[in-house]
Write a protein that holds these residues in place. Sequence first.
Motif, PDB file in Angstrom:
ATOM      1  N   PHE A  70       0.783  -1.231   0.000  1.00  0.00           N
ATOM      2  CA  PHE A  70       0.000   0.000   0.000  1.00  0.00           C
ATOM      3  C   PHE A  70       0.820   1.289   0.000  1.00  0.00           C
ATOM      4  O   PHE A  70       0.287   2.343  -0.297  1.00  0.00           O
ATOM      5  N   LEU A  71       2.093   1.242   0.347  1.00  0.00           N
ATOM      6  CA  LEU A  71       2.896   2.456   0.364  1.00  0.00           C
ATOM      7  C   LEU A  71       3.764   2.540  -0.895  1.00  0.00           C
ATOM      8  O   LEU A  71       4.313   1.541  -1.343  1.00  0.00           O
ATOM      9  N   PRO A  72       3.891   3.750  -1.489  1.00  0.00           N
ATOM     10  CA  PRO A  72       4.731   3.874  -2.684  1.00  0.00           C
ATOM     11  C   PRO A  72       6.210   3.706  -2.343  1.00  0.00           C
ATOM     12  O   PRO A  72       6.642   4.019  -1.244  1.00  0.00           O
ATOM     13  N   SER A  73       6.982   3.224  -3.328  1.00  0.00           N
ATOM     14  CA  SER A  73       8.403   2.981  -3.086  1.00  0.00           C
ATOM     15  C   SER A  73       9.244   4.234  -3.289  1.00  0.00           C
ATOM     16  O   SER A  73      10.337   4.341  -2.766  1.00  0.00           O
ATOM     17  N   ALA A  74       8.778   5.179  -4.056  1.00  0.00           N
ATOM     18  CA  ALA A  74       9.501   6.435  -4.282  1.00  0.00           C
ATOM     19  C   ALA A  74       8.510   7.591  -4.215  1.00  0.00           C
ATOM     20  O   ALA A  74       7.310   7.393  -4.009  1.00  0.00           O
ATOM     21  N   GLU A  75       9.021   8.798  -4.448  1.00  0.00           N
ATOM     22  CA  GLU A  75       8.168   9.978  -4.301  1.00  0.00           C
ATOM     23  C   GLU A  75       7.062  10.033  -5.348  1.00  0.00           C
ATOM     24  O   GLU A  75       5.913  10.304  -5.039  1.00  0.00           O
ATOM     25  N   ASN A  76       7.381   9.754  -6.607  1.00  0.00           N
ATOM     26  CA  ASN A  76       6.382   9.833  -7.677  1.00  0.00           C
ATOM     27  C   ASN A  76       5.889   8.459  -8.110  1.00  0.00           C
ATOM     28  O   ASN A  76       5.199   8.341  -9.113  1.00  0.00           O
ATOM     29  N   LEU A  94     -28.649  -0.292  -7.283  1.00  0.00           N
ATOM     30  CA  LEU A  94     -29.758  -0.856  -6.539  1.00  0.00           C
ATOM     31  C   LEU A  94     -30.516   0.290  -5.889  1.00  0.00           C
ATOM     32  O   LEU A  94     -29.954   1.066  -5.130  1.00  0.00           O
ATOM     33  N   SER A  95     -31.746   0.408  -6.218  1.00  0.00           N
ATOM     34  CA  SER A  95     -32.538   1.461  -5.585  1.00  0.00           C
ATOM     35  C   SER A  95     -33.700   0.817  -4.843  1.00  0.00           C
ATOM     36  O   SER A  95     -34.428  -0.003  -5.381  1.00  0.00           O
ATOM     37  N   LEU A  96     -33.828   1.195  -3.641  1.00  0.00           N
ATOM     38  CA  LEU A  96     -34.903   0.684  -2.805  1.00  0.00           C
ATOM     39  C   LEU A  96     -36.014   1.716  -2.765  1.00  0.00           C
ATOM     40  O   LEU A  96     -35.832   2.869  -3.164  1.00  0.00           O
ATOM     41  N   PRO A  97     -37.161   1.334  -2.290  1.00  0.00           N
ATOM     42  CA  PRO A  97     -38.300   2.256  -2.362  1.00  0.00           C
ATOM     43  C   PRO A  97     -38.055   3.644  -1.753  1.00  0.00           C
ATOM     44  O   PRO A  97     -38.388   4.636  -2.363  1.00  0.00           O
ATOM     45  N   ARG A  98     -37.427   3.752  -0.576  1.00  0.00           N
ATOM     46  CA  ARG A  98     -37.311   5.062   0.046  1.00  0.00           C
ATOM     47  C   ARG A  98     -35.880   5.550   0.206  1.00  0.00           C
ATOM     48  O   ARG A  98     -35.676   6.703   0.480  1.00  0.00           O
ATOM     49  N   PHE A  99     -34.930   4.656   0.050  1.00  0.00           N
ATOM     50  CA  PHE A  99     -33.542   5.083   0.264  1.00  0.00           C
ATOM     51  C   PHE A  99     -32.628   4.333  -0.697  1.00  0.00           C
ATOM     52  O   PHE A  99     -32.986   3.289  -1.222  1.00  0.00           O
ATOM     53  N   SER A 100     -31.458   4.878  -0.914  1.00  0.00           N
ATOM     54  CA  SER A 100     -30.476   4.226  -1.774  1.00  0.00           C
ATOM     55  C   SER A 100     -29.216   3.942  -0.956  1.00  0.00           C
ATOM     56  O   SER A 100     -28.957   4.586   0.058  1.00  0.00           O
ATOM     57  N   ILE A 101     -28.460   2.999  -1.422  1.00  0.00           N
ATOM     58  CA  ILE A 101     -27.241   2.624  -0.703  1.00  0.00           C
ATOM     59  C   ILE A 101     -26.155   3.642  -1.043  1.00  0.00           C
ATOM     60  O   ILE A 101     -25.846   3.864  -2.218  1.00  0.00           O
ATOM     61  N   PRO A 102     -25.564   4.260  -0.044  1.00  0.00           N
ATOM     62  CA  PRO A 102     -24.520   5.256  -0.332  1.00  0.00           C
ATOM     63  C   PRO A 102     -23.210   4.573  -0.739  1.00  0.00           C
ATOM     64  O   PRO A 102     -22.922   3.450  -0.351  1.00  0.00           O
ATOM     65  N   ILE A 103     -22.441   5.275  -1.529  1.00  0.00           N
ATOM     66  CA  ILE A 103     -21.132   4.778  -1.939  1.00  0.00           C
ATOM     67  C   ILE A 103     -20.106   5.402  -0.999  1.00  0.00           C
ATOM     68  O   ILE A 103     -20.012   6.625  -0.887  1.00  0.00           O
ATOM     69  N   ILE A 104     -19.367   4.555  -0.332  1.00  0.00           N
ATOM     70  CA  ILE A 104     -18.399   5.024   0.653  1.00  0.00           C
ATOM     71  C   ILE A 104     -17.019   5.009   0.020  1.00  0.00           C
ATOM     72  O   ILE A 104     -16.571   3.980  -0.494  1.00  0.00           O
ATOM     73  N   THR A 105     -16.326   6.127   0.072  1.00  0.00           N
ATOM     74  CA  THR A 105     -14.949   6.187  -0.412  1.00  0.00           C
ATOM     75  C   THR A 105     -14.036   6.353   0.798  1.00  0.00           C
ATOM     76  O   THR A 105     -14.206   7.267   1.600  1.00  0.00           O
ATOM     77  N   LEU A 106     -13.095   5.447   0.914  1.00  0.00           N
ATOM     78  CA  LEU A 106     -12.178   5.462   2.048  1.00  0.00           C
ATOM     79  C   LEU A 106     -10.754   5.665   1.552  1.00  0.00           C
ATOM     80  O   LEU A 106     -10.377   5.152   0.499  1.00  0.00           O
ATOM     81  N   SER A 107      -9.981   6.371   2.326  1.00  0.00           N
ATOM     82  CA  SER A 107      -8.571   6.547   1.966  1.00  0.00           C
ATOM     83  C   SER A 107      -7.817   5.255   2.296  1.00  0.00           C
ATOM     84  O   SER A 107      -8.296   4.383   3.016  1.00  0.00           O
ATOM     85  N   SER A 108      -6.597   5.164   1.774  1.00  0.00           N
ATOM     86  CA  SER A 108      -5.830   3.934   1.968  1.00  0.00           C
ATOM     87  C   SER A 108      -5.454   3.726   3.433  1.00  0.00           C
ATOM     88  O   SER A 108      -5.412   2.596   3.914  1.00  0.00           O
ATOM     89  N   VAL A 110      -7.223   4.483   6.037  1.00  0.00           N
ATOM     90  CA  VAL A 110      -8.405   3.971   6.734  1.00  0.00           C
ATOM     91  C   VAL A 110      -8.585   2.489   6.431  1.00  0.00           C
ATOM     92  O   VAL A 110      -8.894   1.686   7.316  1.00  0.00           O
ATOM     93  N   ILE A 111      -8.359   2.111   5.194  1.00  0.00           N
ATOM     94  CA  ILE A 111      -8.470   0.701   4.819  1.00  0.00           C
ATOM     95  C   ILE A 111      -7.415  -0.118   5.552  1.00  0.00           C
ATOM     96  O   ILE A 111      -7.697  -1.204   6.075  1.00  0.00           O
ATOM     97  N   GLN A 112      -6.186   0.396   5.616  1.00  0.00           N
ATOM     98  CA  GLN A 112      -5.125  -0.309   6.338  1.00  0.00           C
ATOM     99  C   GLN A 112      -5.470  -0.467   7.809  1.00  0.00           C
ATOM    100  O   GLN A 112      -5.285  -1.536   8.403  1.00  0.00           O
ATOM    101  N   SER A 113      -5.983   0.584   8.407  1.00  0.00           N
ATOM    102  CA  SER A 113      -6.327   0.498   9.832  1.00  0.00           C
ATOM    103  C   SER A 113      -7.480  -0.478  10.056  1.00  0.00           C
ATOM    104  O   SER A 113      -7.506  -1.193  11.064  1.00  0.00           O
ATOM    105  N   LEU A 114      -8.437  -0.527   9.135  1.00  0.00           N
ATOM    106  CA  LEU A 114      -9.532  -1.490   9.266  1.00  0.00           C
ATOM    107  C   LEU A 114      -9.024  -2.928   9.138  1.00  0.00           C
ATOM    108  O   LEU A 114      -9.475  -3.823   9.868  1.00  0.00           O
TER     109      LEU A 114
END
Length: 135
Positions: A70-76, A94-108, A110-114
């Motif tokens: 998950f971590l880059p090896s150099a600066e660029n 997928l749309s439900l009658p009254r609500f829709s499922i939100p799309i969650i975007t997580l940074s890397s 946060v994913i690593q910590s999870l």
Amino acid sequence: MKNLSKEEKYIKKFMSELGTDEPSEGFHKSILERLSPKKSVSVYRPVISSFAWKIIGGAIGVIVLSVLLFLPSAENALPLVDQLPRVAIPQIALSLPRFSIPIITLSSIVIQSLVVFTLLACVTVISSLKKWKIS
């Protein structure tokens, strides 16, 4: 000593008939054994068990692997995960009658910590099962 009373004469006669008691054969040894401290037998048990060392080694391995992926090896440079070819996954709307499922975007991070939190939670559950001898 010639002037002894009746009671003293009786006691002397009684003591001479009975004689004095002598201690049994092992009396002195039993007293000395009670007085000497007993040697305690200690069994060596390590502070950290082999199972705990395996868990610690696995956790270190997972951390090293996640850093490499998950971590880059150099600066660029891009991380190894981003250099893998993309696989087209169809998105499901997928749309439900009254609500829709939100799309969650997580940074890397946060994913690593999870991922690390999930691994530590599994380690805790496994160690408690071993402690309670459920497995």
